[in-house]
Structure formats: C-alpha cells, structure tokens
Scaffold this motif. Structure first.
Motif, PDB file in Angstrom:
ATOM      1  N   TYR A 183       0.831  -1.202   0.000  1.00 51.91           N
ATOM      2  CA  TYR A 183       0.000   0.000   0.000  1.00 51.91           C
ATOM      3  C   TYR A 183       0.861   1.246   0.000  1.00 51.91           C
TER       4      TYR A 183
ATOM      5  N   THR B 121      -3.823   1.269  -6.143  1.00 51.95           N
ATOM      6  CA  THR B 121      -5.027   1.659  -6.881  1.00 51.95           C
ATOM      7  C   THR B 121      -5.907   0.430  -7.072  1.00 51.95           C
TER       8      THR B 121
ATOM      9  N   PRO C  97     -14.883   2.247  -5.750  1.00 51.56           N
ATOM     10  CA  PRO C  97     -15.002   3.690  -5.992  1.00 51.56           C
ATOM     11  C   PRO C  97     -13.773   4.544  -5.698  1.00 51.56           C
ATOM     12  N   ASP C  98     -12.932   4.161  -4.764  1.00 50.60           N
ATOM     13  CA  ASP C  98     -11.804   5.020  -4.400  1.00 50.60           C
ATOM     14  C   ASP C  98     -10.707   4.964  -5.462  1.00 50.60           C
ATOM     15  N   GLU C  99      -9.966   6.054  -5.588  1.00 52.92           N
ATOM     16  CA  GLU C  99      -8.860   6.115  -6.547  1.00 52.92           C
ATOM     17  C   GLU C  99      -7.624   5.400  -6.026  1.00 52.92           C
ATOM     18  N   GLN C 100      -7.497   5.321  -4.700  1.00 53.37           N
ATOM     19  CA  GLN C 100      -6.336   4.697  -4.092  1.00 53.37           C
ATOM     20  C   GLN C 100      -6.707   4.212  -2.695  1.00 53.37           C
ATOM     21  N   TYR C 101      -6.096   3.102  -2.282  1.00 55.39           N
ATOM     22  CA  TYR C 101      -6.321   2.555  -0.945  1.00 55.39           C
ATOM     23  C   TYR C 101      -5.010   2.580  -0.181  1.00 55.39           C
ATOM     24  N   ARG C 102      -5.092   3.047   1.064  1.00 54.78           N
ATOM     25  CA  ARG C 102      -3.899   3.153   1.907  1.00 54.78           C
ATOM     26  C   ARG C 102      -3.718   1.952   2.820  1.00 54.78           C
TER      27      ARG C 102
ATOM     28  N   GLY D 222      -9.635  -0.288   4.046  1.00 57.11           N
ATOM     29  CA  GLY D 222     -10.433   0.438   3.053  1.00 57.11           C
ATOM     30  C   GLY D 222     -10.958  -0.482   1.970  1.00 57.11           C
TER      31      GLY D 222
ATOM     32  N   ASP E 197     -15.005  -1.308   1.266  1.00 57.00           N
ATOM     33  CA  ASP E 197     -15.643  -1.096  -0.029  1.00 57.00           C
ATOM     34  C   ASP E 197     -16.136  -2.400  -0.654  1.00 57.00           C
TER      35      ASP E 197
END
Length: 85
Positions: free
Chosen positions: A19, A22, A52-57, A61, A65
């Motif tokens: 992480y 994307t 939906p998110d552009e990136q996951y940390r 997350g 989702d």
C-alpha cells in the motif's frame, strides 16, 4: 490454476498487498481469484476493479468497499457465520 477464497479470509489476502494501491493494480493481483460467497461466487479482480476510491492506503479500506459493494445475500443470512471461522 486460479485461487479460491472465502469472504471471511479476504483480510489476509488484502494484507499481502503493498500500500498505497489503486483498484486497477489490486485487481491485477486478484484476476485469478474466485471469491466464494454465501449465494455464489464472483471474480475478485473484477469486483476490486469497480471499487469507488482512486487509491487505498490499507486493507481496511478495501474490505469496507468490498462489503459495501456486495449484495446482502452474498454474506449469508443476517446474524449467521460462514461456519469456517
């Protein structure tokens, strides 16, 4: 040969990723994974690609989702476990 994983074991699989990541990169890692659900199965790569998110940390997350994307029946009857721990 493809891999199969139950929904209850996704956390470990997501924990193997580096992480931040994307959805497209994560989807490429899981294109051979079949996600076993209470009401059938889905290709994990396809599910992750549509998140939906552009990136996951973090894996948290991704887990959130994925759970929000799946229909209620995918996780089984309310208040019931998968039985495999």
């Amino acid at each position: 040969m493809g891999r199969e994983v139950r929904l209850s074991h996704l956390d470990a699989l997501f924990g193997e990723l580096d992480y931040p990541i994307t959805p497209a990169a994560a989807a490429a890692e899981f294109d051979d994974v079949t996600l076993r659900l209470a009401d059938g199965e889905e290709n994990l790569g396809e599910l992750v690609a549509d998140l939906p998110d552009e990136q996951y940390r973090s894996s948290g997350g991704l887990m959130t989702d994925i759970h929000n994307t799946l229909p209620r029946g995918a996780v089984g009857e309310p208040f019931q476990s998968e039985g495999d721990g």
